[in-house]
Design a protein around this motif. Structure first.
Motif, PDB file in Angstrom:
ATOM      1  N   ILE A   5       0.833  -1.198   0.000  1.00 31.29           N
ATOM      2  CA  ILE A   5       0.000   0.000   0.000  1.00 31.29           C
ATOM      3  C   ILE A   5       0.868   1.249   0.000  1.00 31.29           C
ATOM      4  O   ILE A   5       0.601   2.208  -0.691  1.00 31.29           O
ATOM      5  CB  ILE A   5      -0.929   0.020   1.233  1.00 31.29           C
ATOM      6  CG1 ILE A   5      -1.965  -1.083   1.124  1.00 31.29           C
ATOM      7  CG2 ILE A   5      -1.627   1.358   1.381  1.00 31.29           C
ATOM      8  CD1 ILE A   5      -2.732  -1.324   2.396  1.00 31.29           C
ATOM      9  N   PHE A  50      -8.067  -7.532  -2.197  1.00 33.90           N
ATOM     10  CA  PHE A  50      -7.279  -6.329  -1.926  1.00 33.90           C
ATOM     11  C   PHE A  50      -5.919  -6.406  -2.608  1.00 33.90           C
ATOM     12  O   PHE A  50      -5.446  -5.434  -3.207  1.00 33.90           O
ATOM     13  CB  PHE A  50      -7.136  -6.156  -0.418  1.00 33.90           C
ATOM     14  CG  PHE A  50      -6.541  -4.839   0.005  1.00 33.90           C
ATOM     15  CD1 PHE A  50      -6.992  -3.645  -0.512  1.00 33.90           C
ATOM     16  CD2 PHE A  50      -5.543  -4.800   0.964  1.00 33.90           C
ATOM     17  CE1 PHE A  50      -6.449  -2.422  -0.113  1.00 33.90           C
ATOM     18  CE2 PHE A  50      -4.995  -3.598   1.373  1.00 33.90           C
ATOM     19  CZ  PHE A  50      -5.447  -2.411   0.836  1.00 33.90           C
ATOM     20  N   CYS A 103      -4.591  -3.763  -5.375  1.00 33.66           N
ATOM     21  CA  CYS A 103      -3.383  -2.952  -5.172  1.00 33.66           C
ATOM     22  C   CYS A 103      -2.293  -3.261  -6.185  1.00 33.66           C
ATOM     23  O   CYS A 103      -1.575  -2.372  -6.622  1.00 33.66           O
ATOM     24  CB  CYS A 103      -2.850  -3.152  -3.756  1.00 33.66           C
ATOM     25  SG  CYS A 103      -3.935  -2.504  -2.478  1.00 33.66           S
ATOM     26  N   CYS A 146      -4.432   0.153  -5.334  1.00 29.46           N
ATOM     27  CA  CYS A 146      -5.419   0.318  -4.263  1.00 29.46           C
ATOM     28  C   CYS A 146      -6.476   1.378  -4.590  1.00 29.46           C
ATOM     29  O   CYS A 146      -6.725   2.291  -3.805  1.00 29.46           O
ATOM     30  CB  CYS A 146      -4.729   0.660  -2.945  1.00 29.46           C
ATOM     31  SG  CYS A 146      -3.452  -0.511  -2.444  1.00 29.46           S
ATOM     32  N   ALA A 191      -9.670  -1.232   1.811  1.00 31.32           N
ATOM     33  CA  ALA A 191      -8.472  -1.201   2.664  1.00 31.32           C
ATOM     34  C   ALA A 191      -8.834  -1.448   4.132  1.00 31.32           C
ATOM     35  O   ALA A 191      -8.157  -2.214   4.831  1.00 31.32           O
ATOM     36  CB  ALA A 191      -7.745   0.133   2.519  1.00 31.32           C
TER      37      ALA A 191
END
Length: 199
Positions: A21, A69, A73, A78, A133
């Motif tokens: 991230i 996720f 990303c 993301c 997130a």
């Protein structure tokens, strides 16, 4: 897979995702832990409540959310572009690697978004990217991993195409050099690659 091994993998996966991230382009925006404090102060508890309820209904939603996720990303940084459904089917969700993404995980995110938008103070003010997130973080915490702060303020992506997934996610025929190269391009090591691959 035993619960203990599952929790260890979730922990490794979460730590490495938090590294990913930080390295993504959307992280260049002005993110902060209290981004929604003035416009949707209950967003964290609303998302956590939905995640908790969904995990009670389907434990598989946890691993699926982490994978969702990761795919989001790794492809565009993301921005929740993995959730975009184009009318012509030319979107990330209809690409080879994303065809097997968990329906439980997508349902979890959709329910969390609906719950957040159900609060008049929050309607259309919280991005799907931030909800994803937070949900990934909450999954980790709720299955016994650590609770870690998530900086918020991501913008949702507006573009999603099948073609980009082909060049962004590792394919089933990738050799070790190709895998190492792809993960290195995202600021991750071979050890990270092995942990994120669940091997």
């Amino acid at each position: 897979m035993g619960i203990k091994k599952y929790r260890i993998l979730v922990l490794l996966f979460s730590v490495l995702l938090s590294l990913l991230i930080v390295e993504t382009p959307t992280a260049a925006a002005q993110l902060s832990q209290n981004y929604y404090a003035g416009i949707c102060p209950n967003v964290e508890s609303v998302v956590r409540g939905v995640v908790s309820q969904r995990l009670q209904q389907s434990f598989a939603a946890g691993a699926g959310t982490l994978r969702l996720f990761f795919h989001d990303c790794f492809v565009r940084g993301c921005d929740a572009s993995v959730l975009i459904a184009n009318p012509n089917g030319d979107d990330e969700g209809h690409s080879g690697a994303d065809l097997s993404l968990s329906a439980d995980a997508i349902d979890l995110i959709n329910k969390a978004k609906a719950a957040v938008d159900g609060d008049p103070q929050c309607t259309n003010r919280v991005s799907c990217a931030d909800i994803l997130a937070m949900a990934a973080r909450d999954v980790v915490s709720l299955v016994g991993g650590p609770f870690y702060p998530v900086e918020l303020g991501r913008l949702d992506g507006k573009v999603s195409t099948r073609a980009i997934v082909k060049y962004s996610l590792p394919g089933p025929t990738f050799n070790l050099d190709q895998l190492n190269s792809l993960f290195a391009a995202n600021g991750l090591t071979q050890t990270d690659m092995i942990a994120l691959s669940g091997r």
